[in-house]
Design an enzyme around this catalytic site. Structure first.
Site, PDB file in Angstrom:
ATOM      1  N   GLU A 140       0.842  -1.196   0.000  1.00  0.00           N
ATOM      2  CA  GLU A 140       0.000   0.000   0.000  1.00  0.00           C
ATOM      3  C   GLU A 140       0.882   1.252   0.000  1.00  0.00           C
ATOM      4  O   GLU A 140       1.277   1.722  -1.054  1.00  0.00           O
ATOM      5  CB  GLU A 140      -0.984  -0.041   1.175  1.00  0.00           C
ATOM      6  CG  GLU A 140      -1.997  -1.182   1.003  1.00  0.00           C
ATOM      7  CD  GLU A 140      -3.098  -1.156   2.034  1.00  0.00           C
ATOM      8  OE1 GLU A 140      -3.805  -0.134   2.120  1.00  0.00           O
ATOM      9  OE2 GLU A 140      -3.261  -2.157   2.762  1.00  0.00           O
ATOM     10  N   MET A 141       1.265   1.764   1.159  1.00  0.00           N
ATOM     11  CA  MET A 141       2.088   2.967   1.175  1.00  0.00           C
ATOM     12  C   MET A 141       3.565   2.653   1.393  1.00  0.00           C
ATOM     13  O   MET A 141       4.428   3.483   1.117  1.00  0.00           O
ATOM     14  CB  MET A 141       1.551   3.942   2.217  1.00  0.00           C
ATOM     15  CG  MET A 141       0.130   4.398   1.873  1.00  0.00           C
ATOM     16  SD  MET A 141      -0.698   5.386   3.141  1.00  0.00           S
ATOM     17  CE  MET A 141       0.130   6.953   2.946  1.00  0.00           C
TER      18      MET A 141
END
Length: 345
Positions: free
Chosen positions: A148-149
């Site tokens: 994701e991040m």
């Protein structure tokens, strides 16, 4: 095994929420309900959106909300400085991104469809598998998730924030009584404080509050159909869902079984293929549907839910009325509240 799981989960499912409902406009309201065949008991399954969604610690300060707004849009919370919360939860796009699954750090595809952040703070848990208890805890998960991040560690997150004079000042203002205001827990608290204001009341709420003109005749009939078909057994309350878990495939097995759902969190066989029931607020605006984002058509999603969850084959009229009601669950985006933060970070 799957048959046994279906029955175990069905036995554990709580009954639909019963919320005390006061008829707001006397005979006019009763007439409207009667025209659609609705009874007070059926309407009592639902409730208007709450006006506020405070965290357990109480109301957030304006400074905490402003900080959370900035962090929600902050790409420096990602390893490549190119992904933020808003990348997958576009606030001007009904809190989702319209993709089957989202793309995060290094363009990696996610494993599940990104649900909308609107009204999510009122849900009983967060994520499809319920692994976070509230939006504050949820906000901290994707930042460290490698697909994701992609941030390598909490220390890396804090290093970026402490290197920004603006964030140093913003955290100090938001958490004035703490010796180390820039902490990972406060990142979650601030983003959660902002997300708790992402509410989208609309025509459905006005109808529940007594405005007999808020829904069309077909939409009102759709409410009745939604209840009598059995949809309200899981999708009820203020959020029309978001308050329980359910098995994907209660009556007929779900078409895919690659995602084991909440089982990945608990390891319990009773949680195999179990997911959080999503809220249907704004559902007409948040395609694609389901945990895997596999369906783009709302009528098709309704058909599948009736078949797999209820063992029902809907007629064209039944489907049309239910879809019409679901369209009435579209609320109003809080344009001023979601305005993009200004200034250097």
């Amino acid at each position: 095994m799957r048959h046994a799981v279906r029955h175990a989960v069905r036995r554990s499912m709580p009954a639909a929420i019963a919320v005390l409902f006061v008829l707001g406009c006397g005979g006019a309201r009763e007439s409207e309900a009667a025209d659609a065949g609705l009874t007070p008991a059926e309407l009592a399954l639902f409730a208007p959106l709450p006006r506020t969604l405070f965290a357990s610690g109480g109301e957030a300060s304006d400074a905490q909300i402003e900080l959370g707004r900035a962090l929600f849009h902050e790409p420096r919370l990602s390893d490549g400085h190119d992904v933020s919360c808003s990348s997958c939860h576009a606030l001007n796009g009904w809190g989702a991104d319209g993709r089957r699954v989202s793309f995060g750090h290094d363009g990696r595809a996610g494993l599940r469809n990104a649900p909308t952040v609107y009204n999510a703070a009122g849900h009983f848990v967060q994520f499809w598998d319920g692994r976070a208890t509230d939006v504050e805890a949820q906000a901290m998960g994707p930042i460290l998730n490698p697909i994701e991040m992609g941030m390598q560690s909490v220390e890396a997150v804090l290093r970026h924030l402490r290197g920004s004079p603006r964030y140093v000042d913003a955290f100090r203002t938001a958490f004035p009584n703490e010796s180390q205001p820039i902490s990972y827990n406060n990142v979650g608290r601030a983003i959660g404080a902002f997300e708790r204001g992402l509410l989208t009341p609309g025509r459905w709420d006005r109808f529940l509050e007594g405005d007999t003109t808020a829904l069309t005749a077909e939409e009102a009939r759709g409410v009745k159909r939604f209840v009598t078909v059995g949809c309200a057994g899981c999708h009820a309350g203020a959020f029309v869902g978001g308050d329980r878990y359910a098995l994907a495939g209660v009556v007929h097995p779900w078409p895919t079984s690659t995602d084991s759902g909440r089982y990945q969190v608990t390891g319990l066989i009773s949680d195999l293929f179990v997911f959080k029931v999503p809220s249907l607020r704004n559902v007409a605006m948040t395609s694609p549907y389901f945990h895997d984002g596999s369906v783009t058509s709302l009528p098709e999603a309704v058909r599948m839910m009736a078949h797999h969850q209820l063992g029902r084959t809907l007629t064209p009229l039944e489907s049309r009325e239910i879809v019409s009601f679901l369209g009435a669950l579209t609320g109003t985006l809080p344009a001023k509240y979601i305005a993009f933060p200004q200034g250097d970070r």
